[in-house]
Motif scaffolding. Structure first.
Motif, mmCIF file in Angstrom:
data_model
loop_
_atom_site.group_PDB
_atom_site.id
_atom_site.type_symbol
_atom_site.label_atom_id
_atom_site.label_comp_id
_atom_site.label_asym_id
_atom_site.label_seq_id
_atom_site.Cartn_x
_atom_site.Cartn_y
_atom_site.Cartn_z
ATOM 1 N N GLN A 107 0.835 -1.203 0.000
ATOM 2 C CA GLN A 107 0.000 0.000 0.000
ATOM 3 C C GLN A 107 0.866 1.247 0.000
ATOM 4 O O GLN A 107 0.581 2.220 -0.688
ATOM 5 C CB GLN A 107 -0.933 0.001 1.212
ATOM 6 N N ASP A 108 1.952 1.220 0.779
ATOM 7 C CA ASP A 108 2.940 2.289 0.745
ATOM 8 C C ASP A 108 3.906 1.961 -0.383
ATOM 9 O O ASP A 108 4.631 0.973 -0.326
ATOM 10 C CB ASP A 108 3.677 2.357 2.083
ATOM 11 N N VAL A 165 12.008 8.647 -11.301
ATOM 12 C CA VAL A 165 11.088 7.552 -11.597
ATOM 13 C C VAL A 165 11.824 6.405 -12.270
ATOM 14 O O VAL A 165 11.677 5.239 -11.888
ATOM 15 C CB VAL A 165 9.937 8.057 -12.488
ATOM 16 N N ARG A 166 12.653 6.714 -13.275
ATOM 17 C CA ARG A 166 13.387 5.660 -13.975
ATOM 18 C C ARG A 166 14.308 4.901 -13.019
ATOM 19 O O ARG A 166 14.376 3.667 -13.049
ATOM 20 C CB ARG A 166 14.196 6.236 -15.124
ATOM 21 N N SER A 167 15.019 5.606 -12.159
ATOM 22 C CA SER A 167 15.932 4.948 -11.223
ATOM 23 C C SER A 167 15.173 4.076 -10.231
ATOM 24 O O SER A 167 15.632 2.979 -9.879
ATOM 25 C CB SER A 167 16.757 5.989 -10.474
ATOM 26 N N ASN A 168 14.015 4.547 -9.783
ATOM 27 C CA ASN A 168 13.199 3.722 -8.898
ATOM 28 C C ASN A 168 12.733 2.454 -9.589
ATOM 29 O O ASN A 168 12.752 1.368 -8.999
ATOM 30 C CB ASN A 168 11.985 4.526 -8.410
ATOM 31 N N VAL A 169 12.333 2.577 -10.848
ATOM 32 C CA VAL A 169 11.865 1.413 -11.592
ATOM 33 C C VAL A 169 12.997 0.417 -11.814
ATOM 34 O O VAL A 169 12.787 -0.798 -11.805
ATOM 35 C CB VAL A 169 11.225 1.854 -12.929
ATOM 36 N N GLU A 170 14.215 0.923 -11.983
ATOM 37 C CA GLU A 170 15.365 0.045 -12.218
ATOM 38 C C GLU A 170 15.891 -0.610 -10.946
ATOM 39 O O GLU A 170 16.708 -1.540 -11.019
ATOM 40 C CB GLU A 170 16.506 0.840 -12.861
ATOM 41 N N GLY A 186 -1.594 8.326 -7.208
ATOM 42 C CA GLY A 186 -1.845 7.254 -8.159
ATOM 43 C C GLY A 186 -0.656 6.973 -9.052
ATOM 44 O O GLY A 186 -0.333 5.814 -9.340
ATOM 45 N N MET A 187 0.031 8.023 -9.475
ATOM 46 C CA MET A 187 1.204 7.837 -10.327
ATOM 47 C C MET A 187 2.340 7.183 -9.553
ATOM 48 O O MET A 187 3.062 6.336 -10.094
ATOM 49 C CB MET A 187 1.640 9.178 -10.906
ATOM 50 N N ARG A 188 2.486 7.543 -8.296
ATOM 51 C CA ARG A 188 3.537 6.893 -7.486
ATOM 52 C C ARG A 188 3.252 5.406 -7.351
ATOM 53 O O ARG A 188 4.185 4.588 -7.382
ATOM 54 C CB ARG A 188 3.630 7.568 -6.119
ATOM 55 N N GLN A 189 1.981 5.042 -7.199
ATOM 56 C CA GLN A 189 1.661 3.621 -7.097
ATOM 57 C C GLN A 189 1.912 2.908 -8.413
ATOM 58 O O GLN A 189 2.341 1.746 -8.433
ATOM 59 C CB GLN A 189 0.206 3.452 -6.662
ATOM 60 N N ARG A 190 1.708 3.588 -9.541
ATOM 61 C CA ARG A 190 2.032 2.996 -10.838
ATOM 62 C C ARG A 190 3.529 2.769 -10.980
ATOM 63 O O ARG A 190 3.967 1.771 -11.579
ATOM 64 C CB ARG A 190 1.514 3.887 -11.964
ATOM 65 N N VAL A 191 4.344 3.661 -10.428
ATOM 66 C CA VAL A 191 5.793 3.447 -10.422
ATOM 67 C C VAL A 191 6.121 2.176 -9.637
ATOM 68 O O VAL A 191 6.953 1.364 -10.061
ATOM 69 C CB VAL A 191 6.533 4.655 -9.821
ATOM 70 N N GLY A 192 5.455 1.993 -8.486
ATOM 71 C CA GLY A 192 5.684 0.781 -7.706
ATOM 72 C C GLY A 192 5.321 -0.476 -8.464
ATOM 73 O O GLY A 192 6.026 -1.492 -8.387
ATOM 74 N N ILE A 193 4.237 -0.434 -9.227
ATOM 75 C CA ILE A 193 3.837 -1.585 -10.033
ATOM 76 C C ILE A 193 4.852 -1.832 -11.141
ATOM 77 O O ILE A 193 5.250 -2.978 -11.396
ATOM 78 C CB ILE A 193 2.426 -1.368 -10.609
ATOM 79 N N ALA A 194 5.285 -0.757 -11.810
ATOM 80 C CA ALA A 194 6.290 -0.902 -12.875
ATOM 81 C C ALA A 194 7.570 -1.520 -12.324
ATOM 82 O O ALA A 194 8.168 -2.402 -12.948
ATOM 83 C CB ALA A 194 6.585 0.460 -13.498
#
Length: 233
Positions: A64-65, A74-79, A119-127
């Protein structure tokens, strides 16, 4: 404290399964055990044909968090998950770009988390969770803190991602409507210690209309299984 009792369940490859129950019934504990973050006191958890003895490379978890690093883009978090597994930089970048495109975040790759909506931050977590190509995506009430409109939009987006990836999804929720909207199957848990009260197959075609008679009828039966007759939560 005994969180769960007598749980026996299986999930097929590519299946979308919701774990539905009131707060404190142990469903999040079960998800963490499937993810290898908790150890069961008795019994076995088999992931991809092997008994689990710690975190599995076959699963990724979305909480949830969202747990993003505020000092990284965002890219670095996704990687990040790929970097932690020692995947080469070029492959990380390619895979990250694929997941950013899939989640509609390509235009925000160089932004920082504080510049994004919830919502966008949660999408980053999903990615980020999908970059390692998990056999199963474990989601612990990922939309619980969002407003109703954003939550509904992300539910639809998650289904689009699931259709594209066909990853097995185990999704914890206490919302009956969310479970009916998303799931192929709904596992209903009793209050603590959590036991399986019902295993419900959802035969409604997608996309599902919460205003339809079939949707409302299934929601009513799930409220009965949960032992509550008020609301959708």
């Amino acid at each position: 404290m005994e969180a769960l009792r007598g749980i026996s369940m299986t999930c097929a490859a590519g299946e979308f399964v919701c774990l539905l129950g009131l707060s404190g019934c142990g469903k999040s504990t079960l998800l963490q055990m499937i993810g290898g973050l908790e150890t069961p006191s008795t019994g076995q958890i088999i992931v991809d044909g092997r008994e689990l003895d710690g975190p599995s490379r076959s699963t990724s978890i979305v909480f949830q968090d969202h747990g993003l690093f505020p000092w990284q883009t965002v890219r670095s978090n996704v990687e990040f998950n790929m970097k932690a597994r020692g995947i080469a930089a070029a492959e990380r970048r390619t895979r990250a770009e694929e997941m950013l495109a899939l989640t509609g975040l390509s235009a925000f790759a160089t932004r920082y988390p504080h510049e994004l909506s919830g919502g966008m931050r949660q999408r980053v977590g999903i990615a980020r969770a999908l970059t390692t190509k998990p056999r199963a995506l474990l989601m612990d009430e990922p939309f619980g803190a969002l407003d109703a409109q954003t939550r509904g939009r992300l539910q639809s987006e998650l289904l689009e991602i699931w259709v594209a990836q066909r990853t097995t999804v185990l999704f914890v929720t206490h919302s009956i409507d969310e479970a009916v909207f998303l799931a192929d199957r709904i596992l209903v848990f009793t209050p603590r210690p959590g036991r399986l009260a019902a295993d419900v197959r959802v035969d409604l075609s997608r996309p599902r209309d919460p205003r339809s008679e079939g949707f409302a009828e299934l929601a009513r039966s799930l409220r009965m299984a949960l032992g509550t007759d008020g609301g959708s939560e």
